[in-house]
Write an enzyme that holds these catalytic residues in place. Structure first.
Site, PDB file in Angstrom:
ATOM      1  N   ARG A  30      89.040  57.944  29.167  1.00  0.00           N
ATOM      2  CA  ARG A  30      87.883  57.288  28.544  1.00  0.00           C
ATOM      3  C   ARG A  30      88.290  56.567  27.252  1.00  0.00           C
ATOM      4  NH1 ARG A  30      83.186  59.816  25.496  1.00  0.00           N
ATOM      5  NH2 ARG A  30      81.524  58.280  25.591  1.00  0.00           N
ATOM      6  N   HIS A  84      87.655  52.580  26.506  1.00  0.00           N
ATOM      7  CA  HIS A  84      86.896  52.137  25.336  1.00  0.00           C
ATOM      8  C   HIS A  84      87.758  51.316  24.374  1.00  0.00           C
ATOM      9  CE1 HIS A  84      83.090  54.806  25.556  1.00  0.00           C
ATOM     10  NE2 HIS A  84      83.563  54.587  26.761  1.00  0.00           N
ATOM     11  N   ASN A 111      81.132  56.070  20.956  1.00  0.00           N
ATOM     12  CA  ASN A 111      82.434  56.739  20.834  1.00  0.00           C
ATOM     13  C   ASN A 111      82.388  58.081  20.103  1.00  0.00           C
ATOM     14  OD1 ASN A 111      83.739  54.696  22.190  1.00  0.00           O
ATOM     15  ND2 ASN A 111      84.369  53.607  20.347  1.00  0.00           N
ATOM     16  N   HIS A 143      85.122  58.179  36.710  1.00  0.00           N
ATOM     17  CA  HIS A 143      84.094  59.204  36.519  1.00  0.00           C
ATOM     18  C   HIS A 143      84.327  60.414  37.421  1.00  0.00           C
ATOM     19  CE1 HIS A 143      80.971  56.188  34.696  1.00  0.00           C
ATOM     20  NE2 HIS A 143      81.951  56.497  33.863  1.00  0.00           N
TER      21      HIS A 143
END
Length: 320
Positions: A63, A67, A95, A192
Site C-alpha cells: 500500500r 500511495h 495515509n 486488496h
C-alpha cells in the site's frame, strides 16, 4: 476563459508527457550491479525480519508503494516527515493508517553502511513491495531500478488518491492520468488480497446506504450482516474493521472470487463489476490465478516506473 482552459490543457499535456518521459528514463534492472550489488538481498532481509514479528507488514509495504507512486510518481515522497511548518504526505487523511516505515529505515541504514549515498529510498520502497508480494506466496519479478528521491511532500496532494468510495469513472480517471489502463486498474486492485480495512472506509455500504436502503444491495446479505456486527453505526472501537479477503496474509486471487460473490469491502471494489471491460477482467482473474499474477506483475512494473525525484536521500525521512 478560453485562454485559461487552453493553458490548463497545455499544462495537463506537459505533465503527462513528463510522466511518460520519466517512465522510460534511466530505469534499469542492473542499475546497482557495480555500485551496490547487495541491494536486493539487503532489502529482502529487512522485509523478512519485519514479517517475523508482524504479518501485516506485506500489506503495509504494498500500500505504501501504491500511495507513493500515485503522488508525484514513485519518488519516496510518502516517506518524508512533516515539519512544524509543513504537513507531509504521510500525514494526509488517506495515509494516516500507513505503517511499517521502519522497514524502509532499516533497509536504508544497512545499505548506507555498505554503499553510502547510492541507493534511493524510492528504489527501496519498490523492492520492498515486490518482496512483500513474493514472501506472501505471490509472484516475483525483476524490479527496474534507478529512481531518485523527491524533495516535495504535501499532505494536501493526497486528495489525488482514489478513495475507497470511488466509482468506476473516478477510478478510471485516476489511473488514466498516470498512464495506466483499465486492465492495470483491475490487476492492481488485486493488491486488496492482502490487508485489513477500518470500519470508516466501508461504513457507507453498511449504514445509511441510500434513502430507502440501509445496506448496499450488491452485498451478500450474510456478509453485510457480519460487517454490521463488527462495525455498528456509532462504532467507537478505532481498531475495528475487516480483512480485505478471506486470506489476508496470502497473495492469491481470492479477492476476485469474493468480489463476484458480493463479498467485497470497498465501494471501489464493487465498482469493478459495473463496467463491461473491468467486469470481464474480474471474472478472468477469478478463474485463473496464473492470469492474475501475470497481469499484476506487468502492471506493477508499469506503475512503479512512473518516476519524478531528484536526489538520493541519506535518510529516507528527510531531504538532503
Amino acid at each position: 476563459m478560453a485562454s485559461c482552459n487552453n493553458s490548463s490543457l497545455i499544462i495537463g499535456f506537459l505533465v503527462l508527457a513528463l510522466i511518460h518521459f520519466n517512465r522510460i528514463n534511466a530505469l534499469s534492472s542492473n542499475y546497482y550491479d557495480q555500485t551496490c550489488p547487495m541491494v536486493e538481498s539487503t532489502v529482502t532481509s529487512a522485509v523478512k525480519k519485519a514479517m517475523l514479528n508482524d504479518r501485516t507488514v506485506p500489506a503495509a509495504l504494498l500500500r505504501m508503494h501504491f500511495h507513493d507512486c500515485f503522488i508525484r510518481g514513485c519518488d519516496g515522497s510518502v516517506l518524508l516527515n512533516s515539519t512544524a511548518k509543513h504537513q507531509a504526505e504521510k500525514d494526509g487523511p488517506p495515509n494516516i493508517s500507513l505503517h511499517a516505515f521502519y522497514v524502509i529505515d532499516h533497509a536504508k541504514k544497512a545499505l548506507e553502511a555498505v554503499c553510502p549515498g547510492t541507493v534511493s529510498c524510492a528504489d527501496i520502497v519498490a523492492l520492498a513491495a515486490r518482496d512483500a508480494v513474493h514472501l506472501s506466496g505471490g509472484p516475483t519479478w525483476v524490479v527496474p531500478k534507478g529512481r531518485k528521491d523527491g524533495r516535495i511532500s504535501r499532505a494536501s496532494e493526497t486528495r489525488q488518491l482514489a478513495a475507497p468510495t470511488s466509482n468506476i469513472s473516478q477510478l478510471q480517471q485516476s489511473f488514466s492520468q498516470r498512464g495506466l489502463s483499465m486492465e492495470d486498474l483491475v490487476a492492481l486492485s488485486g493488491g486488496h488480497t492482502l490487508g485489513f480495512a477500518h470500519c470508516s472506509s466501508f461504513q457507507n455500504r453498511i449504514h445509511n446506504f441510500a434513502t430507502t436502503q440501509d445496506v448496499d444491495p450488491s452485498m451478500h446479505k450474510s456478509f453485510a450482516a457480519s460487517l454490521r456486527s463488527v462495525c455498528p453505526m456509532h462504532n467507537k472501537v478505532r481498531s475495528a474493521g475487516a480483512n480485505l479477503d478471506s486470506t489476508p496474509t496470502t497473495f492469491d486471487n481470492s479477492y476476485y472470487k469474493l468480489l463476484l460473490e458480493g463479498k467485497s469491502i470497498f465501494t471501489s471494489d464493487q465498482a469493478l463489476l459495473t463496467n463491461p471491460t473491468t467486469n470481464t477482467l474480474v471474472k478472468k482473474f477469478a478463474n485463473s490465478r496464473e492470469e492474475f499474477e501475470k497481469a499484476f506483475v506487468e502492471s506493477m512494473i508499469k506503475m512503479s516506473s512512473i518516476t519524478g525525484g531528484q536526489e538520493v536521500r541519506l535518510n529516507c525521512r528527510f531531504v538532503n
